[in-house]
Design a protein around this motif. Structure first.
Motif, PDB file in Angstrom:
ATOM      1  N   HIS A 158      93.198  76.260  51.536  1.00  0.00           N
ATOM      2  CA  HIS A 158      92.683  75.768  50.635  1.00  0.00           C
ATOM      3  C   HIS A 158      92.429  74.164  50.693  1.00  0.00           C
ATOM      4  O   HIS A 158      93.564  73.585  51.449  1.00  0.00           O
ATOM      5  CB  HIS A 158      93.027  75.979  49.254  1.00  0.00           C
ATOM      6  CG  HIS A 158      93.056  77.481  48.795  1.00  0.00           C
ATOM      7  ND1 HIS A 158      94.199  78.343  48.517  1.00  0.00           N
ATOM      8  CD2 HIS A 158      92.068  78.379  48.525  1.00  0.00           C
ATOM      9  CE1 HIS A 158      93.985  79.531  48.367  1.00  0.00           C
ATOM     10  NE2 HIS A 158      92.591  79.563  48.455  1.00  0.00           N
ATOM     11  N   GLU A 170      80.085  77.190  43.763  1.00  0.00           N
ATOM     12  CA  GLU A 170      80.296  78.335  44.024  1.00  0.00           C
ATOM     13  C   GLU A 170      81.577  78.853  44.414  1.00  0.00           C
ATOM     14  O   GLU A 170      82.077  79.745  43.959  1.00  0.00           O
ATOM     15  CB  GLU A 170      79.084  79.109  44.818  1.00  0.00           C
ATOM     16  CG  GLU A 170      78.482  80.309  44.358  1.00  0.00           C
ATOM     17  CD  GLU A 170      77.479  80.917  45.358  1.00  0.00           C
ATOM     18  OE1 GLU A 170      77.691  81.500  46.194  1.00  0.00           O
ATOM     19  OE2 GLU A 170      76.272  80.031  45.453  1.00  0.00           O
ATOM     20  N   HIS A 171      82.154  78.146  45.346  1.00  0.00           N
ATOM     21  CA  HIS A 171      83.182  78.522  45.948  1.00  0.00           C
ATOM     22  C   HIS A 171      84.622  77.860  45.457  1.00  0.00           C
ATOM     23  O   HIS A 171      85.589  77.909  46.091  1.00  0.00           O
ATOM     24  CB  HIS A 171      83.360  78.267  47.546  1.00  0.00           C
ATOM     25  CG  HIS A 171      82.562  79.496  48.179  1.00  0.00           C
ATOM     26  ND1 HIS A 171      81.008  79.330  48.143  1.00  0.00           N
ATOM     27  CD2 HIS A 171      83.022  80.436  48.674  1.00  0.00           C
ATOM     28  CE1 HIS A 171      80.781  80.201  48.884  1.00  0.00           C
ATOM     29  NE2 HIS A 171      81.632  81.200  49.364  1.00  0.00           N
ATOM     30  N   THR A 172      84.382  77.058  44.434  1.00  0.00           N
ATOM     31  CA  THR A 172      85.505  76.314  43.596  1.00  0.00           C
ATOM     32  C   THR A 172      86.190  77.445  42.775  1.00  0.00           C
ATOM     33  O   THR A 172      85.545  77.962  41.893  1.00  0.00           O
ATOM     34  CB  THR A 172      85.183  75.292  42.882  1.00  0.00           C
ATOM     35  OG1 THR A 172      84.425  74.088  43.836  1.00  0.00           O
ATOM     36  CG2 THR A 172      86.491  74.441  42.068  1.00  0.00           C
ATOM     37  N   GLN A 173      87.558  77.713  43.061  1.00  0.00           N
ATOM     38  CA  GLN A 173      87.998  78.612  42.322  1.00  0.00           C
ATOM     39  C   GLN A 173      89.149  77.813  41.033  1.00  0.00           C
ATOM     40  O   GLN A 173      89.677  76.919  41.484  1.00  0.00           O
ATOM     41  CB  GLN A 173      89.113  79.525  42.794  1.00  0.00           C
ATOM     42  CG  GLN A 173      88.236  80.536  43.801  1.00  0.00           C
ATOM     43  CD  GLN A 173      89.069  81.053  44.761  1.00  0.00           C
ATOM     44  OE1 GLN A 173      89.730  80.230  45.697  1.00  0.00           O
ATOM     45  NE2 GLN A 173      89.435  82.173  44.489  1.00  0.00           N
ATOM     46  N   VAL A 195      94.622  80.317  38.289  1.00  0.00           N
ATOM     47  CA  VAL A 195      94.387  81.614  37.940  1.00  0.00           C
ATOM     48  C   VAL A 195      94.773  81.843  36.675  1.00  0.00           C
ATOM     49  O   VAL A 195      95.724  81.269  36.071  1.00  0.00           O
ATOM     50  CB  VAL A 195      95.682  82.437  39.123  1.00  0.00           C
ATOM     51  CG1 VAL A 195      95.661  83.745  38.591  1.00  0.00           C
ATOM     52  CG2 VAL A 195      95.239  81.953  40.417  1.00  0.00           C
ATOM     53  N   GLU A 226      93.605  74.049  41.346  1.00  0.00           N
ATOM     54  CA  GLU A 226      91.933  74.285  41.566  1.00  0.00           C
ATOM     55  C   GLU A 226      91.863  74.205  42.984  1.00  0.00           C
ATOM     56  O   GLU A 226      92.530  73.172  43.464  1.00  0.00           O
ATOM     57  CB  GLU A 226      91.219  73.258  40.754  1.00  0.00           C
ATOM     58  CG  GLU A 226      91.294  73.716  39.087  1.00  0.00           C
ATOM     59  CD  GLU A 226      90.636  72.350  38.452  1.00  0.00           C
ATOM     60  OE1 GLU A 226      89.900  71.521  39.078  1.00  0.00           O
ATOM     61  OE2 GLU A 226      90.769  72.315  37.184  1.00  0.00           O
ATOM     62  N   ASN A 241      88.450  77.525  49.119  1.00  0.00           N
ATOM     63  CA  ASN A 241      88.729  78.043  50.367  1.00  0.00           C
ATOM     64  C   ASN A 241      87.906  77.886  51.429  1.00  0.00           C
ATOM     65  O   ASN A 241      86.834  77.991  51.359  1.00  0.00           O
ATOM     66  CB  ASN A 241      88.692  79.741  50.028  1.00  0.00           C
ATOM     67  CG  ASN A 241      89.300  80.531  51.369  1.00  0.00           C
ATOM     68  OD1 ASN A 241      88.830  80.252  52.404  1.00  0.00           O
ATOM     69  ND2 ASN A 241      90.282  81.382  51.047  1.00  0.00           N
ATOM     70  N   ASN A 258      99.196  83.601  46.305  1.00  0.00           N
ATOM     71  CA  ASN A 258      98.249  82.807  45.327  1.00  0.00           C
ATOM     72  C   ASN A 258      99.255  82.508  44.065  1.00  0.00           C
ATOM     73  O   ASN A 258     100.532  82.979  44.099  1.00  0.00           O
ATOM     74  CB  ASN A 258      97.416  83.737  44.537  1.00  0.00           C
ATOM     75  CG  ASN A 258      97.418  85.120  44.128  1.00  0.00           C
ATOM     76  OD1 ASN A 258      98.528  85.140  43.250  1.00  0.00           O
ATOM     77  ND2 ASN A 258      96.971  86.296  44.759  1.00  0.00           N
ATOM     78  N   ARG A 287      97.317  75.579  46.483  1.00  0.00           N
ATOM     79  CA  ARG A 287      97.071  76.817  45.509  1.00  0.00           C
ATOM     80  C   ARG A 287      98.241  76.895  44.223  1.00  0.00           C
ATOM     81  O   ARG A 287      98.058  77.407  43.478  1.00  0.00           O
ATOM     82  CB  ARG A 287      97.071  78.149  46.154  1.00  0.00           C
ATOM     83  CG  ARG A 287      97.998  78.768  46.886  1.00  0.00           C
ATOM     84  CD  ARG A 287      97.833  80.028  47.548  1.00  0.00           C
ATOM     85  NE  ARG A 287      99.134  80.375  48.666  1.00  0.00           N
ATOM     86  CZ  ARG A 287      99.588  79.777  49.536  1.00  0.00           C
ATOM     87  NH1 ARG A 287      99.157  78.629  50.078  1.00  0.00           N
ATOM     88  NH2 ARG A 287     100.831  80.070  50.295  1.00  0.00           N
TER      89      ARG A 287
END
Lengths: 196, 553
Positions: free
Chosen positions: A136, A166-169, A172, A179, A182, B247, B322
């Motif tokens: 990441h 769109e690919h920013t996560q 969790v 943040e 990938n 993760n 992550r």
């Protein structure tokens, strides 16, 4: 305490150890392997990613990307960079002159490559991860690469920016970890979108 | 959500998970070691290995069982590592060199899991499974057994019997470690941790480079690596490696796993001594130390003082995107407060204050909350010392849980407290005295001394994490750290079992108005302060020359 007592206990210990080796060293890992392969085959095999029918790596493991047309990953201290047979960090300390020089070099290089002010280069772009295989980058580091990638591919920067979004996560469950974007998945999406 | 709010929330979630597990797991462990019934599979086990499960052992016999079992464990693991090239799935790797095999075998048997090698370039799958995974279970089970034996010493009266080591060992594995590890291994796989037997092979990456696609029976080792407070990574990067810790959710579960048994054992303790408040008091002292250290490590990393972190804009060298800073600091504090030593970020690149704090966590003797079993018995030993100090202040023969702490008992406690610093400081002093041993350093100056101090703190306290800049795969470090691990693990076990034997012989004295209560906040304070003072007096000079000098630079 006596020697013969120790010998007798060690002999019993050896019998216990051998039986446990069969149970814990063979049966247990093989049972976990069997159940995992049945129930979670994709993850158990390493979350593989394919492109044009060929496996190109794992979505969990970072890859080296050079060239204007790609989003670049973080610096890596694993071997010559993203070497899965030599995972690890730099282990240089907070006062290391060598690391300081490296960070400054990286900042200048990233700023120049992406045509941004050195002050706008985010921390993850100038530091190597602990594993050397970090898949990441931060949304900020992806953000400063958008114009360069769009230019190299002849795409509209707005489209590329949309792809990054769109690919920013997010974190969790909204609060765990950081943040992130990938890099392999983003580059794969770019490649499938086309452009030169 | 701000990084601070998110960071605090994940600490809250961790505490909630631990609170939920505390009672059921603690009660379960208490039942496991008091039940008079053997499971059918256990009876079959005892028959096959021909041990008598009904034999009640004296402390000396219990000790000989511990030492004999650990000795053959070192020998078998040494043989597996030396001869791994003859085993199936060796991936073409040679057997380990003698000094490295000695270091690795003692390391895994002593529940340390210091690693002078990189897993992915050294070990085949059979050595990992039949050698290392096995000791991940058994070294934790031995620690648990010794803690239970000490509790029996406190609770039994006028007897010279402490239980049966083989039964305790077997039950620890069969009824506690194996079921939980199996379950969480599958949970980790679901989260992305790999579990296969494929040999590494090259693929062409999207960018046209060549990368080896690796694998292995990772999750099955990962689960017990954390649950057993072992900490030895399948891969060199340990829990920073995406295939070991995929993760932020697997990350939180891994932190939970490494804390859960040491924490729940406080409940077990309270149940077994028939006064749950005693268990809560021990837990409170552990929590005070863990919590204070967590604040210090997190603040240091978030504030990122120091030349390089300031230049980079954050303390992200050696950390994964992550996890980010908060989850890295939470892991680092928990892995060094327990004797785990797994890492999800590279402690060597932490700020001076952050790196110094995680080192201090180990130097406290691994009691916040410490390793499986070893955390509890370490904390009980320090409670006895605290009671003794309080007794000196008021001029009264000290007691703990009704057992008198006389000259013999306190001598064992004193030796226990000296064993780890002896192994740590002597080993580090020799290492910093010679050009040849200093040649292993990556960093110079105070940070170099920190590398050496960290290595011996990690070895002598059976932690296993590293300031990994140190090139430790040399004959000196492999041998000296191997010895430090053995001294740190087994001289302390000898003393704990001798103490248990001495306590079991006594008839408890009745509680009177003059008895110091050991479950009140006052005693929790005294207990925590005793831990800090012992470590402070022992290690402050060394810390001042290493991490404190780095932090003030």
């Amino acid at each position: 305490m006596n020697l013969s007592g120790l010998v007798r206990q060690s002999w019993a210990g050896l019998r216990v150890l051998l039986l446990f080796t069969v149970i814990l060293g063979i049966a247990y890992p093989l049972a976990v392997t069997g159940v995992s392969q049945l129930a979670f085959g994709d993850q158990a095999d390493g979350s593989l990613v394919t492109h044009d029918g060929e496996v190109v790596g794992s979505s969990l493991i970072g890859q080296p990307f050079d060239g204007e047309q790609w989003f670049h990953p973080r610096p890596s201290a694993a071997g010559d960079g993203y070497d899965t047979l030599a995972s690890g960090g730099s282990n240089l300390g907070p006062e290391s002159a060598e690391l300081l020089a490296t960070v400054e070099e990286r900042r200048a290089a990233v700023a120049e490559a992406n045509g941004v002010d050195p002050a706008d280069v985010p921390p993850d772009a100038v530091t190597a991860s602990g594993s050397g295989l970090d898949p990441h980058i931060s949304p900020a580091y992806a953000g400063i690469q958008v114009d360069r990638v769009a230019r190299a591919r002849g795409l509209d920067p707005a489209d590329v920016r949309a792809l990054v979004d769109e690919h920013t996560q997010g974190r969790v469950l909204g609060f765990l970890g950081g943040e992130r974007v990938n890099v392999l998945e983003l580059n794969l999406a770019l490649e499938e979108r086309g452009g030169s | 959500m701000s990084a601070t709010a998110a960071g605090l929330l994940q600490i809250v979630l961790l505490l909630v998970l631990l609170a939920v597990a505390f009672r059921p797991l603690g009660d379960h462990i208490a039942r496991v070691f008091t039940s008079t019934r053997h499971l059918a599979v256990e009876r079959a086990f005892y028959r096959i290995v021909r041990v008598d499960p009904e034999a009640d052992q004296r402390w000396s016999t219990y000790l000989l069982s511990v030492l004999g079992f650990s000795a053959v464990s070192v020998l078998l693991l040494y043989a597996i590592l030396r001869l791994q090239d003859l085993l199936p799935l060796s991936l073409g790797f040679d057997g380990m060199a003698p000094d490295l095999a000695f270091n690795t075998a003692t390391s895994f048997v002593a529940n340390t899991n210091w690693q002078s090698y990189a897993g992915e370039s050294t070990l085949g799958y059979t050595a990992q499974m039949a050698g290392l995974t096995v000791q991940n279970f058994l070294s934790a089970a031995v620690g648990l057994a010794v803690a239970i034996a000490l509790i029996r010493g406190l609770t039994r009266r006028r007897t010279d019997r402490l239980g049966n080591f083989w039964v305790d060992l077997t039950r620890a594995v069969v009824r506690v470690l194996l079921p939980i590890a199996f379950l969480f291994a599958l949970v980790l796989v679901a989260g992305g941790v790999v579990q296969n037997l494929s040999e590494p092979h090259d693929v062409t990456t999207l960018g046209g480079a060549v990368q080896s696609l690796i694998g292995g029976p990772v999750a099955s080792q990962e689960a017990i690596k954390l649950l057993g407070t072992n900490g030895g990574g399948f891969f060199n990067a340990n829990s920073a490696h995406p295939f070991e810790n995929a993760n932020a959710l697997t990350n939180l579960l891994e932190i939970f796993l490494l804390l859960v048994i040491p924490v729940a054992l406080c409940r077990t303790y309270g149940v077994l001594v028939k006064d749950k408040r005693q268990g809560y008091a021990v837990l409170a002292a552990m929590a005070v130390l863990w919590g204070a250290a967590l604040v210090a490590v997190t603040a240091a990393e978030v504030n990122h003082s120091g030349t390089v972190p300031q230049a980079a804009g954050a303390s992200l060298e050696g950390k994964e995107v992550r996890f980010d800073v908060w989850a890295s600091a939470l892991f680092a504090n928990s892995t060094t407060g327990t004797s785990t030593g797994a890492v999800n970020s590279m402690h060597a690149s932490y700020t001076g204050a952050g790196g110094g704090m995680v080192m201090l966590n180990m130097m406290l003797g691994e009691v916040s909350p410490g390793g499986v079993g070893s955390g509890l018995y370490g904390m009980v030993v320090l409670a006895i010392l605290a009671v003794f100090l309080a007794g000196l202040m008021v001029g009264r023969t000290p007691e703990y849980l009704g057992k008198k702490i006389g000259r013999y008992e306190i001598s064992l406690v004193a030796l226990y407290i000296l064993a780890m610093p002896f192994a740590l400081l002597i080993g580090a002093a020799i290492a910093s005295s010679f050009d040849t041993t200093r040649a292993s350093l990556l960093n110079e100056g105070p940070q170099g001394l920190s590398e050496i101090l960290y290595a011996f703190a990690s070895g002598a306290n059976n932690n296993g994490s590293a300031f990994a800049g140190l090139s430790a795969n040399t004959e000196y470090y492999n041998t000296a750290l191997g010895l430090a691990m053995l001294i740190g693990r087994f001289t302390t076990m000898v003393l704990v079992l001798a103490l248990a034997g001495a306590l079991a012989r006594q008839r408890p004295t009745p509680v009177t108005a003059g008895t110091l209560p050991t479950h009140r906040p006052l005693f929790v304070g005294l207990h925590s302060v005793t831990v800090i003072i012992v470590a402070g007096l022992t290690f402050f000079p060394a810390l001042a020359l290493g991490p404190i000098a780095v932090a003030l630079a």
